[in-house]
Design a protein around this motif. Structure first.
Motif, short mmCIF file in Angstrom:
data_model
loop_
_atom_site.label_atom_id
_atom_site.label_comp_id
_atom_site.label_asym_id
_atom_site.label_seq_id
_atom_site.Cartn_x
_atom_site.Cartn_y
_atom_site.Cartn_z
N UNK A 24 -35.02 -8.82 -20.97
CA UNK A 24 -35.93 -8.78 -19.81
C UNK A 24 -35.28 -9.48 -18.62
N UNK A 25 -34.48 -10.50 -18.88
CA UNK A 25 -33.78 -11.23 -17.80
C UNK A 25 -32.82 -10.29 -17.07
N UNK A 26 -32.10 -9.46 -17.81
CA UNK A 26 -31.15 -8.53 -17.19
C UNK A 26 -31.90 -7.51 -16.32
N UNK A 27 -33.00 -7.00 -16.83
CA UNK A 27 -33.79 -5.99 -16.10
C UNK A 27 -34.37 -6.59 -14.83
N UNK A 28 -34.96 -7.77 -14.94
CA UNK A 28 -35.56 -8.43 -13.77
C UNK A 28 -34.49 -8.72 -12.71
N UNK A 29 -33.34 -9.19 -13.14
CA UNK A 29 -32.24 -9.50 -12.21
C UNK A 29 -31.76 -8.25 -11.50
N UNK A 30 -31.53 -7.19 -12.25
CA UNK A 30 -31.01 -5.98 -11.61
C UNK A 30 -32.03 -5.36 -10.66
N UNK A 31 -33.32 -5.44 -11.00
CA UNK A 31 -34.36 -4.92 -10.09
C UNK A 31 -34.43 -5.75 -8.82
N UNK A 32 -34.32 -7.07 -8.96
CA UNK A 32 -34.37 -7.95 -7.79
C UNK A 32 -33.20 -7.68 -6.85
N UNK A 40 -34.84 0.05 -8.25
CA UNK A 40 -34.21 0.64 -9.43
C UNK A 40 -33.83 -0.47 -10.42
N UNK A 41 -33.48 -0.03 -11.63
CA UNK A 41 -33.01 -0.96 -12.66
C UNK A 41 -31.68 -0.43 -13.18
N UNK A 42 -30.65 -1.20 -13.03
CA UNK A 42 -29.33 -0.87 -13.57
C UNK A 42 -28.72 -2.20 -14.03
N UNK A 43 -28.78 -2.44 -15.32
CA UNK A 43 -28.34 -3.74 -15.83
C UNK A 43 -26.85 -3.99 -15.62
N UNK A 44 -26.09 -2.95 -15.27
CA UNK A 44 -24.68 -3.17 -14.93
C UNK A 44 -24.55 -3.99 -13.64
N UNK A 45 -25.62 -4.04 -12.87
CA UNK A 45 -25.63 -4.83 -11.63
C UNK A 45 -26.27 -6.20 -11.82
N UNK A 46 -26.68 -6.50 -13.02
CA UNK A 46 -27.34 -7.76 -13.30
C UNK A 46 -26.35 -8.92 -13.26
N UNK A 47 -26.84 -10.06 -12.79
CA UNK A 47 -26.01 -11.28 -12.74
C UNK A 47 -26.21 -12.13 -13.99
N UNK A 48 -26.85 -11.56 -14.98
CA UNK A 48 -27.02 -12.22 -16.27
C UNK A 48 -26.86 -11.15 -17.34
N UNK A 49 -26.22 -11.49 -18.43
CA UNK A 49 -26.11 -10.56 -19.55
C UNK A 49 -26.34 -11.34 -20.84
N UNK A 50 -26.92 -10.64 -21.80
CA UNK A 50 -27.20 -11.27 -23.08
C UNK A 50 -26.16 -10.79 -24.09
N UNK A 51 -25.38 -11.73 -24.59
CA UNK A 51 -24.43 -11.42 -25.66
C UNK A 51 -25.25 -11.33 -26.94
#
Length: 180
Positions: A24-32, A40-51
């Motif tokens: 959810x952190x990745x989705x929220x970050x990419x939407x913001x 839009x939501x593109x987790x490749x643009x997120x500034x956080x990723x979950x290993x």
């Protein structure tokens, strides 16, 4: 925020025991950070990723840090619950050796900006979206050192562009765009 030689430093504390890997952190970050915001939501643009290691039930949120111009010289391995991870697995840097924390279209490095807006938000989107409490915002007061010359995000971005395209091409582009 700076005041009387002191500033408030914000950081996000990660409790890996509470992370369930919901992303959810990745989705929220990419939407913001979508343009326009929340379009839009593109987790490749997120500034956080979950290993994620589902077999071992290990989930580790990693926030994007500063850009590194060179690959690391050291290659170390980390062993967590019997599984070996390479050094890059938990590294927050965008660097030439991997695609993590790079904008998928421009290739520019991404860095967590704590979702700074005007007016400021109570907490970053990733913290707000983390309903399990794995991410928490912490603030502490810190003295400002006069000799401290902090590189801004814009400076880091310009240095990256100059290294990639050369100073002349960047300057020509700035002039051309400013005249449009």
């Amino acid at each position: 925020m700076e005041n009387n030689g002191k500033r408030i430093v914000k950081s996000i504390k990660v409790d890996t025991k509470k992370c369930v890997g919901c992303r959810a952190c990745e989705i929220a970050c990419s939407a913001f950070h979508a343009v326009p915001r929340f379009s839009s939501v593109n987790t490749a643009r997120s500034r956080i990723m979950v290993v994620i290691d589902e077999v071992k039930d290990v989930f580790v949120p990693i926030r994007a840090g500063d850009y590194a111009e060179a690959e690391c010289n050291g290659r170390h391995a980390y062993v967590i619950d019997g599984k070996e991870y390479d050094e890059c697995t938990f590294c927050p840097a965008s660097c030439p050796s991997r695609d993590s924390f790079r904008d998928p279209d421009s290739g520019l490095p991404l860095k967590c900006d704590m979702c700074e807006t005007v007016p400021p938000m109570e907490k970053p989107m990733c913290v707000d979206a983390c309903t399990f409490g794995a991410l928490t915002l912490e603030e502490r007061e810190e003295e400002i050192r006069k000799e401290e010359a902090k590189q801004t995000d814009m400076e880091a971005g310009l240095k990256f562009l100059i290294k990639r395209y050369g100073l002349k091409k960047v300057m020509d582009t700035v002039v051309r765009v400013s005249e449009e």
